[in-house]
Structure formats: C-alpha cells, structure tokens
Design an enzyme around this catalytic site. Structure first.
Site, PDB file in Angstrom:
ATOM      1  N   GLU A  65       0.814  -1.208   0.000  1.00  0.00           N
ATOM      2  CA  GLU A  65       0.000   0.000   0.000  1.00  0.00           C
ATOM      3  C   GLU A  65       0.853   1.266   0.000  1.00  0.00           C
ATOM      4  O   GLU A  65       1.935   1.300   0.587  1.00  0.00           O
ATOM      5  CB  GLU A  65      -0.885   0.030   1.253  1.00  0.00           C
ATOM      6  CG  GLU A  65      -1.846  -1.128   1.330  1.00  0.00           C
ATOM      7  CD  GLU A  65      -2.593  -1.167   2.650  1.00  0.00           C
ATOM      8  OE1 GLU A  65      -3.719  -1.686   2.659  1.00  0.00           O
ATOM      9  OE2 GLU A  65      -2.058  -0.688   3.668  1.00  0.00           O
ATOM     10  N   ASP A 236      -7.464  -4.936   9.616  1.00  0.00           N
ATOM     11  CA  ASP A 236      -6.996  -3.793   8.829  1.00  0.00           C
ATOM     12  C   ASP A 236      -6.988  -4.062   7.346  1.00  0.00           C
ATOM     13  O   ASP A 236      -6.278  -3.405   6.599  1.00  0.00           O
ATOM     14  CB  ASP A 236      -5.626  -3.331   9.308  1.00  0.00           C
ATOM     15  CG  ASP A 236      -4.600  -4.428   9.165  1.00  0.00           C
ATOM     16  OD1 ASP A 236      -4.952  -5.511   8.682  1.00  0.00           O
ATOM     17  OD2 ASP A 236      -3.439  -4.197   9.535  1.00  0.00           O
TER      18      ASP A 236
END
Lengths: 349, 349
Positions: A65, A236
């Site tokens: 990410e 998450d």
C-alpha cells in the site's frame, strides 16, 4: 572527480539503526507521548489535510500500500506491506518506509524507515484515542495478540493513559512469554494469561491485535461488560475482523477515516447506515466521546495516512542537530536546471 | 555494539552519482536501447499489469504524484513532482525516485534515483513508439523545447530509430545553445533554428517537449505536412497541451493508458468518442500503427507507470556485480519477526 552535488541534491535518511538510536536517546515513553501529541494536533486540524483511501495492490498472499496525504505545506506518504504468511518464513508481516516532501517545490525532505516508526505511531494513536474514549480511572489493559505490536501498545497506554497493569494473551504461549520478557523493567505489572476470557478479567481497556487475514472472533459478546473501552487494531484489510458483530451493535464506534474503515475495519460487518463517529470530531470538540461510565466505546482503528504524516514530521524535527541520520544523494541537481544532460556528461571524469 | 542487521534488512540504493556512473560505464546509447527493449517487452505483456491512473496531489504551484504498478511478481512505484516554476528558483521542474518490491513478501528490493532514469526512460519510450509509428526512412527530427529532456530525446532517436540530424528550437535561444553544445561529439548533425516553422523544415519526426502549465499551441495546423510523426511529450497534466486541436483531427492518435491520457494528454481537447489507439495494442499485433506514407501519426505521451517499472527492472539487473549501488539499512529485521520490540531493546548497547 566531478564536483560534489549541492545541498539540494541530498535527502536526510533515517535508517532502522538511526531510529533505534533516536528512541534510546530520547526514551521510548517520551517518544510515544510526543507522537501522541503530534497526532492529536493533526487530528484537530483534520479538515486541512488532503485525504484519500490508501492505494492498495493486493495479491493472493498480501498487500502493498501507498498512503499519501498533505496539509498543503508538506506532503507525506508511507509504503507499507502486509503479508501475514511472512512470519512463517522468518520475515516481518509489515515493513514500511516513508517520505516527506515540500509541497512548494516537490523536493523530498526526509526519507525514513517506518517499520519501527509505524509500530510507535500505531501505539501512540491507540493510546491517544483512549485518552478521549476510555473510562477515566482505567488502570488495567488486556492485550490480546502478543505479536510485534503488543509491547509498543502496552508502553503507550502506560505513558499516555497512565495504566499500571497489562494482562497478556495470545493463542501461542511463546508470544505471550516473549512480550512478558520484553516488558520486564518498564514499570508495568505484567500478567500472562492462558485464555482470552482470563485476559479480560478486571481490564477496563481491551486491545486486540491479531494478524490472521480472515474473519476471526477474538472477542465474543458475552465477554464484554459495561464501561469497557475496546481498541481494535488487528482488523486492517477487507475480510479481516476480530470482534463478534454483536459487540459492535452494543458499542459507540469511533473511526479514523470512514471511507477506509468501512472497507477494512470491524465495521465491515455492519450496514453503512450504522452510526459511527470520526475520532477527529471528538478531538476537535465537534462530537462527544464517552458520555457514561457504562458505555462501551470501540476505537475501530485501521491506521491512516495522517498518523504517518504526523510521525514523519516528528522525526524530521527530532533528528535536527543529532547524528541519527545520513544524507542521501537522491536528487539530481544540475547547476542549470535545464541542463540535466550536461550534468550527466560532465560527470564522466 | 548491537549485532549487524541481516541481509534482509538492506535495500540496494542507486544514487544520482551511481546512475551517472552506470550510464557512463555502459554507454548512454546502449542504455537507451536496452531501456526501449525492456519497455517494449512490458508493453507486449500489458494485460498482465495492474494499471491505475497516477495518484496526484495538486497544489497551486505544482503536483506530486505516485505511480504504482505490478506484474504480479514485482511491484514498482515512482515518486515524481512537476513544478514548472522551480526552474526560475534554480530547482528542477521534475525530480523523482522509485522503488521495486517483491510481491510475494512485500519487501523492497531496489531504491533508485529516478530524475535521470525518468529522462532516459521517457526518451527510450518516445523512440520505441516511433520505431512502430514513424515513416521508415526518417532521418531528421525537429526537437521543439530544448529543456532538460531534449538531449535525451535526440540521442534516443539516434540510437533506436537511426536518425542522423536534429533541428533544435526553443523560445529561449540559450536553451537551444545549451542543447547544441551538449550534443557535440555524439554523431548527430545538430541544426539550431530560430523559429518553430524553421525547425520543422524537412523533419519527418517532430518532438514537442515544452514545460508551461497552460494550453499552448507550439504547433499549428498549417505547419504539419503529410506523413509526419509527432511525438508530443510536453503536455502531461490537466490544462497543459502543446498542439492545436486541428492537428489532432488530422492525426492517427496513439496513447499509453487512455484513462490517464484523456485527463492529461493532448486529447484533453477532444471529445471522448474520438478514436484513439493504445500503443501496446500495436506492439502486441492487435492494432495497426502506420498504414500509409501520408498518414500523420501522433504519439500523445504523458508517461505511464509501466515505463518506470521497466526502467527499474533494467537498473536492478544492470547494477548486479557492479559498484554502482550501496546497501541501505531500511527494513527492520528482528531474529524473531514477532519480536520487533526486543530488537529495539537489545540495540541499546
């Protein structure tokens, strides 16, 4: 020898060793408190930031990410991966690094390791949220999941919320033993537990931080009594949650950035009409946090780019005048900006 | 002394000086040819890549962008800024760096300067596209805009397309003089010109690379004769174009990634129903490039993440066994991956 590049060509770089040295130099609790204050101050001016959900590249085994944000003066982003299976191969589940740049010129101003810094900022964010949401007299935290993040959480709740006792539980007793061993000498009563039920006994705050990429139920509804604050940080990514849905239905839920939390957090399990509160609204005084001693508060935390931005800003300031960085020759800086080729050509010597 | 971090903690870093040394070691034309081949090979397998428009953070004075992509095995991204006003302050309009990581572990595998590398890959991409689109016997290129990118373009078209003559023009004669000076000794006939009209005289290929952040008209319709190939690389953000719309209406238009080019390229000026061809389709044999000697072909190039990915992969291979990199202590690598805190604690010594 070609002439040395000018100062403009260099970017301060904080390595893992530098970061460790910096933390020891300042003291870990001082660092955690300063990070919490920096993050809280940035949450207070939340509306000034460019916000976007992280840019994720998913594969079958994990995710990579990029998390960018900007306050209009500085720009920051973090690179971070999440590979739960890495642990079995002797690698970190999460590694990270980050960058700050000057919005006015686009020139990078700091490159830093962020594996350690993410652990520190995650713990500081959790404890900062608890400062606003947990019962005022909380002195005991249950820490469920005793992996890489757990000791940081325990010390942040000590430094920032003033707890004196942590109760540890992990499905792997070796992880609990490791965390207990690491916490010796840090001024906390540390109580290793053999079940999640045992662990939450007498705890006013419960932190869950487990790492499986699947919907798990670390806490069930019957385990959660009135007045408790839950700090859920293990869920998450899409499909990864830790709490039974019934707990969510009984809790006041606080999140960082709804657009991201609906996809990655515990509230994946809820209908999008379910009421949630943005933590920054509480900090800025626009919304209420805890309103009664029997209320169950839940910080459904997935991590957000602004926390990394705050952490990088903190490091940028903290390394000034220290030896805890080196200068990287990362930017081309020709004498004449239009003469990049000439710079290359003249370096032949 | 704490134990040294393991090999896993280190990431190879190619500085600006390393990149210059690498280019001199291999020869710039060799590097440009190798980059063109690498980019062409990746365009051929275009469908294997994760593609997303760049993630841009705009301000009043410029833009900072992240350009990620992945082929499923490796992940790459580039950080790049674009600040046209920087030149007036003695800074680069564009600076960049990039990273490659292993999709399977999420661990970074290469960090590299990309200011020089972007100049090289942009030129290599332009010439690679011209190899497919330009008239076969093209020997002269008009280079309009003689800034930081211009000499790289000239040498790429020599190395990859075999041109022997470049005609240079810039609104600033000093820029033309700089480019002409830099190109001495590279085996090209270099002809400085005093107007765009003069510059395109006798050129079978025209490259436009100007840097103003506004809709400009570097080329007007009457300047473009039949059979010419136009390589338009200066328009690369919303509101920034270089060609008169009438030229677009007469051209066969080839683009990298339509989603991005519609927003940033010359085709901003067109209706979205206007026919365009993706360059990769030509390279993969799914679409035709030039079909007649009188056709005007236009490569409306804004740069795409896959080109950076190819360039980083090339550098990763090219530095092996050389001295043109250093190892950065960028990743935390505790003996026990769950024991990040213990690693920090033990480093106190």
């Amino acid at each position: 020898m070609p002439p040395l590049p000018s100062e403009l060509a260099y970017v301060p770089f904080v390595s893992v060793q530098h970061m460790m040295n910096l933390v020891h130099h300042l003291g870990i609790e001082t660092v955690l408190r300063a990070l919490a204050d920096e993050i809280e101050a940035d949450f207070k001016r939340w509306e000034m930031f460019d916000k976007t959900p992280r840019v994720a590249s998913h594969s079958e085994v994990g995710v990579i990410e990029l998390m960018p944000t900007s306050d209009g003066e500085m720009y920051g982003f973090k690179y971070v991966n999440g590979h739960p299976k890495n642990t079995r191969e002797g690698l970190q589940t999460v590694t990270a690094f980050g960058l700050l740049a000057d919005v006015n010129t686009g020139y990078p101003k700091l490159l830093s390791e962020m594996t350690l810094l993410t652990a520190l900022r995650t713990a500081a964010t959790s404890a900062m949220a608890a400062r606003h949401l947990a019962p005022k007299d909380a002195s005991t935290m249950a820490m469920i999941g005793n992996g890489a993040q757990s000791e940081f959480q325990c010390l942040a709740f000590k430094a920032i919320c003033g707890i004196d006792t942590v109760r540890l539980y992990d499905t792997d007793p070796a992880a609990t033993a490791k965390a207990a061993r690491n916490l010796v000498g840090h001024g906390l009563d540390v109580i290793p537990c053999t079940s999640a039920e045992d662990c939450i006994e007498g705890a006013q705050m419960i932190t869950t931080c487990t790492a499986d990429k699947q919907n798990a139920t670390i806490l069930t509804d019957n385990m959660i009594g009135p007045g408790v604050h839950i700090n859920a940080i293990g869920g998450d990514c899409p499909g990864k949650t830790e709490l039974h849905r019934d707990i969510l239905m009984r809790s006041s839920i606080f999140v960082e950035y709804p657009e991201q939390t609906w996809v990655e957090g515990e509230i994946q399990q809820l209908d999008r009409t379910h009421p949630i509160t943005e933590l920054w609204q509480v900090i800025a005084g626009h919304a209420t946090g805890r309103t009664s001693p029997t209320q169950i508060t839940l910080f459904d935390s997935v991590g957000f780019a602004i926390e990394d931005f705050s952490a990088l800003r903190y490091v940028e300031g903290a390394i000034k005048g220290t030896e805890f960085f080196t200068m990287l020759d990362m930017l081309a800086d020709p004498d004449d900006p239009r003469d990049l080729f000439g710079m290359l050509q003249r370096s032949t010597a």
